[in-house]
Design an enzyme around this catalytic site. Structure first.
Site, PDB file in Angstrom:
ATOM      1  N   GLU A  88      18.372  22.900  44.784  1.00  0.00           N
ATOM      2  CA  GLU A  88      16.993  23.267  45.139  1.00  0.00           C
ATOM      3  C   GLU A  88      15.962  22.326  44.502  1.00  0.00           C
ATOM      4  O   GLU A  88      15.133  22.734  43.697  1.00  0.00           O
ATOM      5  CB  GLU A  88      16.716  24.722  44.749  1.00  0.00           C
TER       6      GLU A  88
ATOM      7  N   GLU B   8      23.084  29.682  50.724  1.00  0.00           N
ATOM      8  CA  GLU B   8      22.892  30.864  49.877  1.00  0.00           C
ATOM      9  C   GLU B   8      22.109  31.915  50.640  1.00  0.00           C
ATOM     10  O   GLU B   8      21.095  31.611  51.278  1.00  0.00           O
ATOM     11  CB  GLU B   8      22.096  30.523  48.616  1.00  0.00           C
TER      12      GLU B   8
ATOM     13  N   TRP C 204      14.228  38.356  41.733  1.00  0.00           N
ATOM     14  CA  TRP C 204      13.080  37.509  41.371  1.00  0.00           C
ATOM     15  C   TRP C 204      11.793  37.887  42.082  1.00  0.00           C
ATOM     16  O   TRP C 204      10.776  37.239  41.903  1.00  0.00           O
ATOM     17  CB  TRP C 204      13.414  36.032  41.586  1.00  0.00           C
TER      18      TRP C 204
ATOM     19  N   GLU D 222      19.916  36.210  35.758  1.00  0.00           N
ATOM     20  CA  GLU D 222      20.162  36.763  37.092  1.00  0.00           C
ATOM     21  C   GLU D 222      21.171  37.911  37.070  1.00  0.00           C
ATOM     22  O   GLU D 222      21.862  38.153  38.063  1.00  0.00           O
ATOM     23  CB  GLU D 222      20.585  35.641  38.042  1.00  0.00           C
TER      24      GLU D 222
ATOM     25  N   HIS E 129      20.959  40.337  39.930  1.00  0.00           N
ATOM     26  CA  HIS E 129      21.006  39.802  41.304  1.00  0.00           C
ATOM     27  C   HIS E 129      22.296  40.272  41.968  1.00  0.00           C
ATOM     28  O   HIS E 129      23.352  40.286  41.347  1.00  0.00           O
ATOM     29  CB  HIS E 129      20.981  38.271  41.236  1.00  0.00           C
TER      30      HIS E 129
HETATM   31  C1  GLA Z   1      18.553  30.077  44.308  1.00  0.00           C
HETATM   32  C2  GLA Z   1      19.443  29.269  43.397  1.00  0.00           C
HETATM   33  C3  GLA Z   1      20.561  30.059  42.798  1.00  0.00           C
HETATM   34  C4  GLA Z   1      20.079  31.421  42.382  1.00  0.00           C
HETATM   35  C5  GLA Z   1      19.487  32.127  43.560  1.00  0.00           C
HETATM   36  C6  GLA Z   1      19.014  33.522  43.263  1.00  0.00           C
HETATM   37  O1  GLA Z   1      18.872  30.016  45.615  1.00  0.00           O
HETATM   38  O2  GLA Z   1      19.954  28.112  44.011  1.00  0.00           O
HETATM   39  O3  GLA Z   1      21.044  29.350  41.686  1.00  0.00           O
HETATM   40  O4  GLA Z   1      19.120  31.282  41.378  1.00  0.00           O
HETATM   41  O5  GLA Z   1      18.351  31.409  44.000  1.00  0.00           O
HETATM   42  O6  GLA Z   1      18.455  34.134  44.390  1.00  0.00           O
END
Ligand code: GLA
Length: 670
Positions: free
Chosen positions: A151, A304, A312, A352, A355
């Protein structure tokens, strides 16, 4: 993508972070993965400190075992270069690798993403690690794909970044006089007398120079891309046959994804629709269509998504039963050949830990994991969809540079949002089951019957000329408000607006007029009324017919929507921001002009329809059970049953309808 799906079928899996677990859990992971039909896992994204616990040390033993385990279970590995999150030792020993914000504050380790894209030390350390990683696993049987970083979007204002910015500007402008002219530095006494005076747009007392800001955005995207390329080149040299990707984040402002997509072998995206946002299904469809556009029409990879809640947002709604499947199949329907999640097993610790994951904290014997498993398995029924295209006759133009330039301060209004504008024009097409390709300014438009430009604040001469030529040659062009306003230096195009599109639109404006709060009343030429909001323009027809006019106030009787018969085609200009129903009506009219229809007439509200290859996907995002007529003999690939003229879709249900091909007499291959 082809090299990935060949022999594997559709890809299914997720981020796998075994370094967070003791080894005995890995064996259970592999077993559960097999049972769920997992065939691709992303490994190593955040493992720099594990592989290089101190400078120049290497610990690959654990990673060897993980890759061997995956290979033994027939699971491909999307191996990440772990350069998104450097270990604390890098920032501790070399603080100059840490990013600096616009106020001059360093951002520290203890989270992730803490690197300066222009830092030579970061680059050197990252490439040394990537080189060793690639050398070690180049011929490993599990290696399927390279995942560079994670990212990308870091921004840094340190002195090294400022020096790199100057070098970038020197390449762009050659000499200082040209830069001074491009940036309009006679304004506010901003003239530069020496390259060394130029810095990044650090915190300043008042508004920044807009041309400097725009070049800064370009530079930031390019600096990161340069780093991506450096890692990619190391990988390509060692494994020429293994594709390379990096994960986008949809319409994410910091990186010009058009420029980035050209540099990777496979386009991949991370996408987390908000279950609490009613616009999520349409926004998601648009994002998927953008990915298909970035991939040049070829399949892409949903790298993803979440199985349930993220952690988040301020308040994180879980996904109700069935939504995991619906959203995943939506991506498939819109061109994805892989449906992966963040992450395989929910973390016990770290930022996380709340999550969702494919295996939740409560374990595999859960409602959520059962859905994951069922979904992974059912994908086998859809294997033949892999590699097939999503044909579209409508294009929507979206460009990062224009987005950057539009969303600076000091404009007539901060209420024109490039992405909202794109989405508002997209929704009525999506609701009708009309496929849309998202394309960059300057794209080849010859395959499209209709091209919509919801906003193009910044336009280059040649891109405006291409839109003009498109309509002249028989296309139907729709242009939204506040378009064609500035050139690539962010300088106003003087004269009546939109200056470079005036000829094609047959319209000429003289004032942009942000509207007071509340509805702006408008009237179609047939007499019925609609509401617009936020924005109006004082425009005169110059050959165009007035399709709608403003009904009240100073602009009463002046054009709000114009249509210009031009060459062999036509061009529409929308000088305001019509409400949803008016945009839907407009979409109907321009589709009729272009002779384009949705894939299925009479689609019930809430049902998304899209054709991929020969399969018609019907996805029920609504709250009601609906019956959708489906002509001709056909089968639903998901149930394996004939459709008998219609399909019934409960909320969140999906059908994948393939017409049955009848055997001709004498055909032995029926
Ligand atoms: C992003 C990141 C992951 C994780 C997710 C959580 O897409 O690439 O490492 O942090 O968000 O939603």
């Amino acid at each position: 993508m082809h090299t990935l799906t060949e022999g594997r079928g559709l890809l299914f899996g997720g981020d796998y972070n075994p370094e967070q677990w003791p080894e005995h859990v890995w064996a259970e992971d592999a077993e559960l993965m097999r049972a769920a039909g997992v065939n691709l896992v992303t490994v190593g994204v955040f493992s720099w400190a594990r592989i290089e616990p101190e400078p120049d040390a290497r610990d690959f033993a654990w990673l060897d075992k993980v890759l061997d385990l995956m290979a033994a279970n027939g699971i491909g590995v999307d191996l990440a270069t772990p350069t998104a999150s450097p270990p604390p030792w890098l920032g501790h020993r070399w603080p100059q690798t840490l990013p600096v914000d616009e106020s001059g504050h360093r951002l520290w380790y203890g989270s992730r993403n803490q690197f300066c894209p222009s830092s030579p030390i970061y680059r050197e350390r990252a490439l040394a690690l990537v080189t060793d990683l690639a050398d070690r696993y180049a011929s490993h049987p599990a290696l399927a794909l390279w995942h560079v970083g994670n990212e990308y979007g870091q921004i840094c204002h340190c002195d090294e970044s400022a020096a790199a910015f100057r070098t970038w500007l020197q390449a762009r402008y050659g000499d200082l006089a040209t830069l001074n002219e491009a940036w309009g530095t006679t304004f506010w006494s901003q003239r530069y007398s020496d390259w060394a005076e130029i810095v990044t747009p650090r915190r300043a007392p008042y508004l920044h120079n807009p041309a400097q800001l725009l070049d800064w955005r370009r530079f930031c995207s390019d600096a990161l891309l340069d780093h991506f390329r450096a890692e990619r080149d190391v990988l390509r040299e060692r494994t020429p046959g293994t594709p390379v990707t990096t994960n986008f984040m949809g319409l994410f402002k910091p990186v010009d994804s058009w420029a980035w997509a050209r540099e990777e072998d496979v386009v991949s995206n991370d996408w987390y629709p908000d279950p609490g946002d009613p616009l999520s299904p349409a926004r998601t469809a648009l994002t998927h269509d953008l990915m298909r556009g970035l991939a040049g029409g070829r399949p892409w990879l949903l790298m993803e998504q979440a199985t349930g809640a993220v952690n988040w947002r301020p308040h994180n709604l879980p996904k109700p039963p069935g939504l995991l499947r619906l959203e995943s199949l939506q991506a498939l329907a819109r061109g994805a050949d892989g449906l992966c999640y963040f992450q395989w097993r929910a973390s016990r610790f770290g930022a996380e830990r709340f999550h969702s994951a494919m295996v939740p904290h409560a374990g595999a014997d859960t409602r959520l994991h059962a859905e994951v498993r069922a979904h992974g398995r059912e994908l086998r029924r859809l294997a033949s969809v892999a590699g097939t295209p999503v044909p579209a006759r409508v294009a929507m133009v979206f460009g990062w540079e224009s987005w950057w330039a539009l969303e600076e301060r000091g404009l007539p209004s901060d209420r024109i949002d490039a992405v909202d504008q794109l989405l508002s024009y997209y929704v009525p097409f999506w609701e009708r089951g009309v496929a849309v390709d998202v394309v960059p300014p300057g794209a080849d438009l010859s395959a499209y019957a209709l091209v919509v430009v919801p906003n193009l604040f910044l336009v280059a001469d040649e891109d405006a000329a291409a839109l003009t030529a498109y309509a002249r040659g028989g296309g139907v062009l729709v242009v939204g408000p506040f378009s064609g306003v500035v050139d690539p230096r962010a300088q106003i195009r003087t004269g009546r607006f939109p200056a470079p599109l005036r000829e094609v639109l047959g319209a000429a404006g003289e004032e942009w007029r942000p509207a007071p709060d509340g509805p702006v009343r408008c009237r179609w030429s047939g007499g019925s009324e609609f509401s617009a909001r936020t924005w109006t323009e004082l425009v005169a027809a110059e050959g165009a017919e007035t399709v709608a006019e403003f009904a009240d106030g100073d602009l009463a009787g002046r054009p709000a929507v114009l249509r210009h018969a031009f060459g062999d085609g036509s061009a529409w200009y929308v000088a305001t921001m019509p409400d949803e129903s008016a945009l839907a009506a407009l979409a109907g009219r321009v589709l009729a002009d272009a002779g384009v229809e949705g894939v299925l007439p009479g689609l019930p509200a809430g049902v998304e329809a899209v054709r991929r290859g020969d399969v018609l996907f019907l996805l029920n995002h609504g709250a009601a059970t609906v019956r959708v007529p489906v002509p001709g003999p056909a089968d639903d690939l998901l149930t394996g049953s004939p459709t008998e003229g219609h399909v019934t879709l409960t909320p969140r249900a999906v059908a994948a309808v393939r017409p049955r091909v009848h055997a001709e007499p004498g055909d032995h291959h029926a």
